[in-house]
Design an enzyme around this catalytic site. Structure first.
Site, PDB file in Angstrom:
ATOM      1  N   HIS A 374       0.795  -1.235   0.000  1.00  0.00           N
ATOM      2  CA  HIS A 374       0.000   0.000   0.000  1.00  0.00           C
ATOM      3  C   HIS A 374       0.816   1.266   0.000  1.00  0.00           C
ATOM      4  O   HIS A 374       0.244   2.352   0.052  1.00  0.00           O
ATOM      5  CB  HIS A 374      -0.906   0.042   1.233  1.00  0.00           C
ATOM      6  CG  HIS A 374      -2.146  -0.774   1.083  1.00  0.00           C
ATOM      7  ND1 HIS A 374      -3.291  -0.285   0.494  1.00  0.00           N
ATOM      8  CD2 HIS A 374      -2.417  -2.040   1.414  1.00  0.00           C
ATOM      9  CE1 HIS A 374      -4.216  -1.229   0.493  1.00  0.00           C
ATOM     10  NE2 HIS A 374      -3.712  -2.313   1.049  1.00  0.00           N
ATOM     11  N   LYS A 565      -8.530  14.509   3.895  1.00  0.00           N
ATOM     12  CA  LYS A 565      -7.739  13.274   3.920  1.00  0.00           C
ATOM     13  C   LYS A 565      -6.855  13.361   5.158  1.00  0.00           C
ATOM     14  O   LYS A 565      -6.794  14.411   5.795  1.00  0.00           O
ATOM     15  CB  LYS A 565      -6.874  13.145   2.658  1.00  0.00           C
ATOM     16  CG  LYS A 565      -6.102  14.443   2.319  1.00  0.00           C
ATOM     17  CD  LYS A 565      -5.275  14.314   1.044  1.00  0.00           C
ATOM     18  CE  LYS A 565      -6.041  14.367  -0.241  1.00  0.00           C
ATOM     19  NZ  LYS A 565      -6.136  13.082  -0.937  1.00  0.00           N
ATOM     20  N   ARG A 566      -6.178  12.268   5.538  1.00  0.00           N
ATOM     21  CA  ARG A 566      -5.246  12.368   6.652  1.00  0.00           C
ATOM     22  C   ARG A 566      -4.243  13.499   6.415  1.00  0.00           C
ATOM     23  O   ARG A 566      -3.861  13.773   5.269  1.00  0.00           O
ATOM     24  CB  ARG A 566      -4.500  11.035   6.827  1.00  0.00           C
ATOM     25  CG  ARG A 566      -5.343   9.956   7.470  1.00  0.00           C
ATOM     26  CD  ARG A 566      -5.791  10.339   8.865  1.00  0.00           C
ATOM     27  NE  ARG A 566      -4.690  10.308   9.795  1.00  0.00           N
ATOM     28  CZ  ARG A 566      -4.537   9.439  10.783  1.00  0.00           C
ATOM     29  NH1 ARG A 566      -5.453   8.512  10.995  1.00  0.00           N
ATOM     30  NH2 ARG A 566      -3.508   9.503  11.592  1.00  0.00           N
ATOM     31  N   LYS A 571       1.088  14.621   1.357  1.00  0.00           N
ATOM     32  CA  LYS A 571      -0.182  14.982   0.730  1.00  0.00           C
ATOM     33  C   LYS A 571      -0.269  16.484   0.447  1.00  0.00           C
ATOM     34  O   LYS A 571      -1.149  16.948  -0.263  1.00  0.00           O
ATOM     35  CB  LYS A 571      -1.352  14.534   1.598  1.00  0.00           C
ATOM     36  CG  LYS A 571      -1.500  12.998   1.667  1.00  0.00           C
ATOM     37  CD  LYS A 571      -2.624  12.584   2.617  1.00  0.00           C
ATOM     38  CE  LYS A 571      -2.778  11.088   2.798  1.00  0.00           C
ATOM     39  NZ  LYS A 571      -3.611  10.442   1.750  1.00  0.00           N
ATOM     40  N   THR A 673      -8.177   7.155  -2.707  1.00  0.00           N
ATOM     41  CA  THR A 673      -9.543   6.759  -3.032  1.00  0.00           C
ATOM     42  C   THR A 673     -10.484   7.946  -2.824  1.00  0.00           C
ATOM     43  O   THR A 673     -11.567   7.974  -3.409  1.00  0.00           O
ATOM     44  CB  THR A 673     -10.029   5.574  -2.164  1.00  0.00           C
ATOM     45  OG1 THR A 673      -9.745   5.870  -0.791  1.00  0.00           O
ATOM     46  CG2 THR A 673      -9.337   4.290  -2.572  1.00  0.00           C
ATOM     47  N   LYS A 677     -14.001   9.286  -4.846  1.00  0.00           N
ATOM     48  CA  LYS A 677     -15.286   9.676  -4.253  1.00  0.00           C
ATOM     49  C   LYS A 677     -15.700  11.064  -4.722  1.00  0.00           C
ATOM     50  O   LYS A 677     -16.872  11.303  -5.028  1.00  0.00           O
ATOM     51  CB  LYS A 677     -15.192   9.665  -2.721  1.00  0.00           C
ATOM     52  CG  LYS A 677     -14.841   8.308  -2.133  1.00  0.00           C
ATOM     53  CD  LYS A 677     -14.540   8.454  -0.635  1.00  0.00           C
ATOM     54  CE  LYS A 677     -13.670   7.325  -0.136  1.00  0.00           C
ATOM     55  NZ  LYS A 677     -13.082   7.615   1.192  1.00  0.00           N
TER      56      LYS A 677
HETATM   57  C1  LIG Z   1     -11.772   7.779   1.468  1.00  0.00           C
HETATM   58  C2  LIG Z   1     -11.317   8.101   2.824  1.00  0.00           C
HETATM   59  C3  LIG Z   1      -9.959   8.284   3.077  1.00  0.00           C
HETATM   60  C4  LIG Z   1      -8.913   8.205   1.992  1.00  0.00           C
HETATM   61  O1  LIG Z   1      -8.776   9.485   1.407  1.00  0.00           O
HETATM   62  P1  LIG Z   1      -7.539   9.854   0.478  1.00  0.00           P
HETATM   63  O2  LIG Z   1      -7.909  11.199  -0.054  1.00  0.00           O
HETATM   64  O3  LIG Z   1      -7.485   8.818  -0.597  1.00  0.00           O
HETATM   65  O4  LIG Z   1      -6.331   9.872   1.333  1.00  0.00           O
HETATM   66  C5  LIG Z   1      -9.560   8.581   4.353  1.00  0.00           C
HETATM   67  N1  LIG Z   1     -10.463   8.697   5.360  1.00  0.00           N
HETATM   68  C6  LIG Z   1     -11.778   8.533   5.148  1.00  0.00           C
HETATM   69  C7  LIG Z   1     -12.719   8.702   6.294  1.00  0.00           C
HETATM   70  C8  LIG Z   1     -12.251   8.223   3.887  1.00  0.00           C
HETATM   71  O5  LIG Z   1     -13.562   8.055   3.701  1.00  0.00           O
END
Ligand SMILES: *Cc1c(COP(=O)(O)O)cnc(C)c1O
Length: 830
Positions: A374, A565-566, A571, A673, A677
């Site tokens: 990952h 995101k985190r 990032k 991911t 979304k």
């Molecule tokens: C989808 C999702 C992530 C992943 O987000 P990235 O932008 O791909 O880092 C992290 N936390 C939550 C709660 C999510 O739904």
């Protein structure tokens, strides 16, 4: 939420549903019955939480019914099963998802309405099971949804953490962590299964002993033993009568050991040992993409892996008398290296407990495991000190040494004299400290290795595991990540779902490529108008959330520019902040400037020990305080940091986005991911050529994606020739102004030194090349603003993002895993 939408009109899938009216009646009766019999309340005395519980149990009954049928179906077909081992499952709230997948959403709304209740009021009472950090755990949850939806035999295995990912508070602009007491009011979705408990040993020593025939065996004498007890959560597929399950292990003290201690008179000692044992499933480690070499973490990993493998073997042995068919009936997916001790544990179980010969056990092991990598970040690679293994898992260390010796012998005969290669590929790292490389153990013990986006897989082959790829050229494959369209469109955006279905029907829900069917409407004024209205309504709803939680008014007509995101340096939330400060200074220098109004929205948790990530949260809030209250700025810029990013909050945020920020340094984000979304909900992406962004851009078309920045290979080349961030600082007037402003206490008037660590890290190292990408990013954002002013053309981009994102369904990803890696097949309900 609209009625008559979530259930299929012609409800052919719901054979047990009976007529609409009787279904509603039965739901009402069952609800009242559960309110009486489980909550012990009458409808007049019940609290909202009682209603929630009664409804949850009403839904659970139906899930368990399907669960039993699914189970016997799988058994009857003797189907090969995939076991998905993951330290994290970030499932999100269960209630509305389960109603939707069971096909009883509308009937439930109706039943509750007749009882004077509102479904949404109950949905929000559910504590989110936050048993994951971010993308990795959420991927596991999307995969479970797709496995069930594709009627594939599967079980998810993990840990039932008593405390999931911490609650994030923002106080005076600073992140404060609070324990996540998600089980406080009980969890109606899980089924406790004490009869399926297993035992797990730790520590001690090993000894040899001969059997009757004189053959030598190894016996591991542990010095602690813990009981793992499973809790099962049903996982329904989308309206297909399949219900799989997620089995999470909780650690209990093994009673017999306690009694011995009681008998010796050490009452307090026995009780505190009990508490010590139960610590194992107490709390999720809150690190994302960084490894934390704590003993308790290795204990957690071994605990859940050993429980799961014992369970898998017990299940297998109920149907087969020897291990001849094990690898034909079992596939085990390792979600990252967190469960990789499973390779040694399966060897131990087969060799020591079931007396298989080494070669036979090894054949089985390497035909059962597959490994998903990952991350490309070196700080995330797990390596456990040999000394820790010696004290915690002495038998596993012996087994790993044996695997390594045999493996290195193969390498030696394949590459004679290549000593460098031997030390590079060894499972044991010698310097500076002797450690076990868990990624290497995973590679050697698995029949398949996969990356999670094409670029990531290419970099794995070329840079992270080149020796392994050279030795096993067929072993590394790509499986680009995906997200479930059920939660991330149907549930989070029913309005858009309904609009789409009005044009192309509902088949897209389980066949996301069909969204291409809305392309012909991309320029249709009426369709565009409805599309815009839905986006606008979500922006209004998010604006209400912002007013409620951040006490800030934002304009839903402004461009919602969102990065959630985190929090992580790679990032580059900080690059986004540099853009905001740039716009702020442009206004300060030219107060009449005509800017496209923007609302910048951030959310994300920082690991509690990650100083820089927490500092960036503080900077965002400091910039927000200045920008949001400067009368000269007015409505043109607003900055928001939303506390407590979670799946539930994400379900509110993604549908409200105009612009999706996916701006990681190229070569660092394995897939992402969140990017999927956003696009699924009609946001346009501004992003680098990193992770799945590359494939998203290929799908949606380059004219519908705002690209900027260095490529992964350009970034590497720049670093190789010696990157000097200061030269960018000196040459770019605006960048210099932004950095000097940050230094000149502009955003931290009462503490001028506050953001110095950020400034120093950028000017001295700029590890993630923010300065190198700054100018291109700012230019690209100008193009975004211009494009946003042309409403029709922007709406077209938005529609085409949704229409062309079908590839990123987790149904596609899971179908590929099933076909190329697991070799498993659907077992449909007849
Ligand atoms: C989808 C999702 C992530 C992943 O987000 P990235 O932008 O791909 O880092 C992290 N936390 C939550 C709660 C999510 O739904």
């Amino acid at each position: 939420m609209s009625s008559q939408f979530f259930s299929q009109d012609n409800d052919v899938m719901n054979v047990d549903s009976g007529s609409q009216e009787s279904q509603v009646e039965v739901l009402k009766e069952d609800f009242i019955c559960n309110l009486h019999c489980i909550q012990g309340k009458t409808i007049n005395l019940a609290t909202p939480h009682d209603y929630y519980m009664a409804l949850a149990y009403t839904v659970r009954d139906r899930l368990l019914d399907h669960r039993l049928n699914t189970s016997s179906r799988y058994r009857k077909h003797q189907a090969k099963t995939v076991y998905y081992l993951s330290a994290e499952f970030l499932m999100g709230r269960q209630l509305s998802n389960n109603l939707l997948n069971l096909g009883i959403y509308d009937d439930t709304v109706e039943a509750l309405t007749q009882l004077g209740l509102n479904l949404q009021d109950l949905v929000v009472l559910e504590a989110e099971p936050g048993l994951g950090n971010g993308g990795l755990g959420r991927l596991a949850a999307c995969f479970l949804d797709s496995l069930a939806t594709l009627s594939l035999p599967a079980i998810g295995y993990g840990i039932r953490y008593e405390f999931g990912i911490f609650d994030q508070l923002i106080i005076n602009g600073v992140q404060i962590e609070r324990p996540d007491k998600w089980l406080r009011y009980g969890n109606p979705w899980e089924v406790y299964r004490p009869e399926a408990s297993v035992r797990v040993k730790f520590g001690g020593y090993t000894e040899f002993h001969p059997d009757e025939s004189g053959q030598m065996h190894v016996r591991w004498i542990g010095d602690r033993e813990i009981t793992g007890t499973p809790y099962d959560t049903p996982v329904p597929g989308y309206q297909n009568q399949t219900v799989n399950r997620l089995r999470l292990w909780r650690a209990y003290a093994t009673e017999e050991l306690d009694f011995a201690q009681f008998d010796r008179g050490d009452y307090i000692g026995a009780v505190s040992d009990k508490i010590f044992s139960e610590n194992i499933s107490k709390v999720l480690y809150p690190n994302d993409n960084t490894y934390q070499g704590k003993q308790l973490r290795l204990e957690q990993q071994y605990f859940f892996v050993s429980c799961s493998l014992q369970d898998i073997i017990n299940r297998y042995r109920r149907q087969y008398e020897n291990f001849d068919h094990f690898h034909e009936k079992v596939a085990i997916q390792l979600n990252d290296t967190h469960p990789s001790i499973g390779v040694a544990e399966l060897m131990r179980l087969l060799v020591d407990e079931y007396n298989l010969g080494w070669n036979r056990a090894w054949y089985i092991t390497k035909h059962v495991f597959a490994y998903t990598n990952h991350t490309l970040l070196s700080e995330a690679l797990e390596t456990w000190p040999v000394s820790l293994f010696e004290s915690l898992l002495p038998r596993h260390l012996e087994i790993i040494y044996e695997i390594n010796q045999r493996f290195l012998n193969e390498i030696r005969s394949r590459y004679p004299g290549d000593l460098d290669r031997l030390s590079r590929m060894s499972l044991v790292q010698e310097d500076p400290e002797k450690k076990i490389r868990m990624a290497h153990l995973s590679c050697v013990g698995s029949y398949c290795i996969n990356g999670v986006a094409q670029l990531h897989t290419d970099l794995l082959k070329a840079q992270v595991l080149p020796d392994f790829h050279d030795y096993w050229p067929q072993k590394v494959q790509n499986k680009t990540n995906g997200i479930t369209p059920r939660r991330w469109l149907l549930l989070s955006n029913p309005q858009l779902s309904k609009l789409i279905s009005s044009k192309i029907g509902q088949d897209w829900i389980t066949d996301l490529d069909q969204l291409r069917g809305i392309e012909p409407y991309a320029d249709d004024p009426e369709f565009q108008q409805e599309w815009q209205q839905i986006k606008y309504d979500h922006k209004v709803a998010l604006a209400e959330h912002i007013l409620l939680f951040n006490d800030l008014e934002v304009n839903p007509d402004s461009l919602f520019d969102i990065q959630v995101k985190r929090m992580h340096e790679y990032k580059r939330q900080l690059l986004n902040v540099l853009h905001i400060i740039t716009l702020y200074y442009r206004i300060k220098q030219n107060p009449g400037l005509n800017l496209v109004p923007r609302t910048f929205i951030f959310a994300g948790k920082a690991a509690p020990g990650y100083f820089m990530a927490k500092m960036v949260i503080q900077l965002i809030n400091a910039v927000a305080r200045v920008v949001n209250h400067d009368p000269e700025v007015g409505d043109r810029l607003k900055v928001v940091f939303l506390a407590g990013y979670s799946v539930s909050l994400g379900q509110k945020i993604y549908p409200a986005a105009d612009l999706s920020e996916q701006i990681s340094m190229a070569g660092k984000e394995a897939s992402g991911t969140g990017n999927m979304k956003f696009a699924l909900n009609g946001a346009v992406t501004i992003g680098t050529l990193d992770g799945a962004n590359i494939e998203i851009r290929e799908e949606v078309g380059e004219e519908n994606f705002f690209l900027f920045g260095l490529t992964a290979s350009q970034a590497q080349a720049l670093k190789a020739k010696g990157y000097d961030p200061k030269s960018y600082y000196h040459w770019n007037r605006e960048l210099k102004m932004v950095m000097d402003g940050m230094a000149k206490r502009e955003f931290s008037p009462e503490n001028p030194e506050l953001f110095q660590p950020i400034i120093d890290s950028l000017l001295d190292r700029d590890e993630y090349l923010l300065f190198a990408d700054y100018a291109d990013y700012i230019n690209c954002q100008e193009r975004v603003s211009q494009a946003y002013q042309d409403r029709a053309s922007w709406t077209r981009k938005s529609i085409l993002n949704t229409a062309r994102i079908g590839k990123f369904s987790s149904d596609r990803a899971i179908a590929e895993y099933a076909r190329d890696i697991w070799h498993i097949h659907p077992v449909y309900s007849s």
